[in-house]
Scaffold this active site. Structure first.
Site, PDB file in Angstrom:
ATOM      1  CB  ILE A  94      -0.909   0.034   1.081  1.00 56.67           C
ATOM      2  CG1 ILE A  94      -0.126  -0.308   2.399  1.00 56.67           C
ATOM      3  CG2 ILE A  94      -1.896  -0.927   1.143  1.00 56.67           C
ATOM      4  CD1 ILE A  94      -1.074  -0.019   3.550  1.00 56.67           C
ATOM      5  CB  SER A 129       7.439   2.530  -0.795  1.00 57.90           C
ATOM      6  OG  SER A 129       7.491   3.537  -1.771  1.00 57.90           O
ATOM      7  N   GLY A 130       8.235   3.471   1.916  1.00 55.68           N
ATOM      8  CA  GLY A 130       8.903   4.786   2.522  1.00 55.68           C
ATOM      9  C   GLY A 130      10.328   4.869   2.186  1.00 55.68           C
ATOM     10  CG  PHE A 183      15.662   4.012   5.369  1.00 54.00           C
ATOM     11  CD1 PHE A 183      16.860   4.321   4.492  1.00 54.00           C
ATOM     12  CD2 PHE A 183      15.373   4.803   6.412  1.00 54.00           C
ATOM     13  CE1 PHE A 183      17.280   5.480   4.480  1.00 54.00           C
ATOM     14  CE2 PHE A 183      15.814   6.171   6.397  1.00 54.00           C
ATOM     15  CZ  PHE A 183      16.703   6.367   5.419  1.00 54.00           C
ATOM     16  CD  GLN A 217       8.235  -4.594   0.574  1.00 51.48           C
ATOM     17  OE1 GLN A 217       8.867  -5.794   0.714  1.00 51.48           O
ATOM     18  NE2 GLN A 217       7.575  -4.501  -0.428  1.00 51.48           N
ATOM     19  CB  VAL A 218       3.991   0.600   3.996  1.00 56.42           C
ATOM     20  CG1 VAL A 218       2.739   0.598   4.906  1.00 56.42           C
ATOM     21  CG2 VAL A 218       4.764   1.397   4.314  1.00 56.42           C
ATOM     22  CE  LYS A 225       8.946   2.981   7.834  1.00 58.39           C
ATOM     23  NZ  LYS A 225       9.102   4.371   8.370  1.00 58.39           N
ATOM     24  CG  ASP A 236       9.583  13.479   5.715  1.00 54.86           C
ATOM     25  OD1 ASP A 236       9.641  14.294   4.820  1.00 54.86           O
ATOM     26  OD2 ASP A 236       9.317  12.351   5.339  1.00 54.86           O
TER      27      ASP A 236
END
Length: 436
Positions: free
Chosen positions: A80, A82-83, A85, A87-88, A103, A196
């Site tokens: 659903i 990605s961050g 470092f 993936q989510v 995460k 952020d």
């Protein structure tokens, strides 16, 4: 390299929830054949007992674990997001059927800097108790990966909504912005700097409710303390991040709020450029234009926040009391609650919601004995994960997380006002580097 992570804010040897057969033994669970009633008659397993047994004996479940389709008590679905470092992925909690966001981080890629960031992310989320901040439920470790199990916001990102549908109306912007500002105020009151803030990190849980997430670049910073690392997405970066060797965190978050508000009411970014170098020049010059359709009070608020000199920017309280924000209700922080279920087994005097949580746990088969055996494991425990999910569910039911209600204009009318202005920009990727 051995990963080290947070326990009360410090770095310690890792101790994450890694499910194996010991979990069922330590929790007082036995195999089905040994489950007998008082008269020696077989009895039905509780949901908790059945799940822990299946994870070691059921062929289908064991195969899912082996293939990475299940971790701990969670079945893993599709990706659903990605961050920086990670993936989510979407997950389903097997006991409560709660949807969660998981995460996933590859342990082999966790250098020392990334370990510190992860430690801060966990610490920050556990210190905050606000209805507009994504919650952390559990941290699960396997041999190769770390999993942060978090609240799932099914409405998607604010960025995605504006990118596909265009700018928000000013009444809608006020409602969404008030929730974000309230969340940031709560962070700063707890000495946490997000670093952020951007539309990609604001998530819808309903048409009118959003939550701030992704604390991967967050840090603890006392009032007036100077920081010296560049974190975040360049289009949201305050000028001092490009100009100075040090900066004060709260001012950087406030600048990002100004950029975010501009994006909400215009559907585009105040500072745009083809390269980071040109973007830096634009931000340092402070030149941007506000479209004429933006009301004068909103224009003044944006101008008050996007001040080049950090100390001249509107503070959080000034933003909340601004003329443009008048009449908008601000969500209030939740009363601090226990992150660990141990108090449920230690005291006979519980609040109404605590009794409801305890009753639900018992219905699933999680007893006081399980809770006592769980002490000291913090978020790294499947029992703590179940507890936090159920507590959150009870709080939602009791309207402690109320969903704002407002009359929005007819969608067709909104589309006419927006015209063809739809933001087609790419997602803003966050960066991390040291300022020299």
């Amino acid at each position: 390299m051995t990963a080290v992570y947070m326990n009360g804010g410090g770095l310690v040897n890792p101790h994450y929830a890694r499910w194996d057969r010991r979990d069922s033994v330590e929790s007082g669970c036995q195999t089905e054949s040994s489950k007998e009633g008082e008269e020696g008659q077989p009895r039905q397993l509780t949901p908790f007992e059945k799940l822990t047994q299946d994870m070691s004996q059921d062929e289908k479940v064991v195969r899912e674990i082996t293939l990475g389709k299940r971790i701990g008590f969670y079945r893993i679905r599709g990706e659903i997001g990605s961050g920086n470092f990670s993936q989510v992925k979407l997950g389903i909690h097997s006991l409560t059927k709660e949807k969660v966001a998981i995460k996933i981080l590859d342990k082999t890629k966790l250098d020392q800097k990334t370990q510190r960031l992860l430690s801060r992310e966990i610490s920050s989320m556990e210190k905050l108790h606000h209805p507009n901040i994504i919650r952390l439920y559990e941290v699960v470790e396997t041999l190769s990966k770390l999993h942060l199990v978090m609240e799932y916001a099914g409405g998607g990102e604010l960025f995605g909504k504006i990118s596909t549908e265009g700018k928000l109306s000013e009444p809608e912007s006020k409602l969404i912005f008030s929730q974000i500002v309230s969340a940031v105020k709560h962070m700063h009151e707890n000495q946490i700097i997000h670093r952020d803030l951007k539309a990609e990190n604001v998530f819808y849980t309903s048409n009118t409710c959003v939550k701030v997430g992704d604390f991967g670049f967050s840090t603890v910073s006392k009032k007036g303390e100077m920081l010296n690392t560049f974190c975040g997405s360049p289009p949201y970066a305050a000028p001092e991040l490009f100009r100075d060797e040090h900066y004060i965190g709260i001012y950087v978050d406030i600048w990002a709020l100004g950029v975010l508000l501009y994006f909400m009411v215009t559907g585009t970014m105040p500072f745009r450029a083809e390269t980071v170098a040109k973007l830096k020049k634009s931000i340092l010059e402070g030149t941007y234009s506000v479209p004429p359709h933006v009301s004068e009070p909103c224009h003044r608020l944006i101008r008050g926040v996007l001040q080049q000199i950090p100390t001249e920017r509107y503070g959080i309280d000034c933003i909340m009391n601004d003329e443009w924000m008048q009449g908008v209700p601000y969500p209030t922080p939740l009363e601090p609650f226990q992150l660990d279920p141990k108090h449920l087994s230690e005291t006979s005097t519980l609040k109404e919601e605590e009794n409801e949580v305890k009753s639900t746990l018992e219905h699933l088969g999680i007893t006081e004995e399980h809770i006592r055996n769980n002490q000291g494991r913090d978020a790294r425990s499947s029992i703590t994960g179940v507890y936090r999910i159920i507590l959150h569910r009870v709080q939602r039911k009791k309207a402690l997380e109320s969903v704002p209600v407002m009359m929005l204009p007819d969608p067709k009318e909104r589309d006419l006002k927006k015209g063809s202005r739809v933001y087609r920009g790419i997602r803003h990727t966050s960066k991390f580097c040291s300022i020299l």
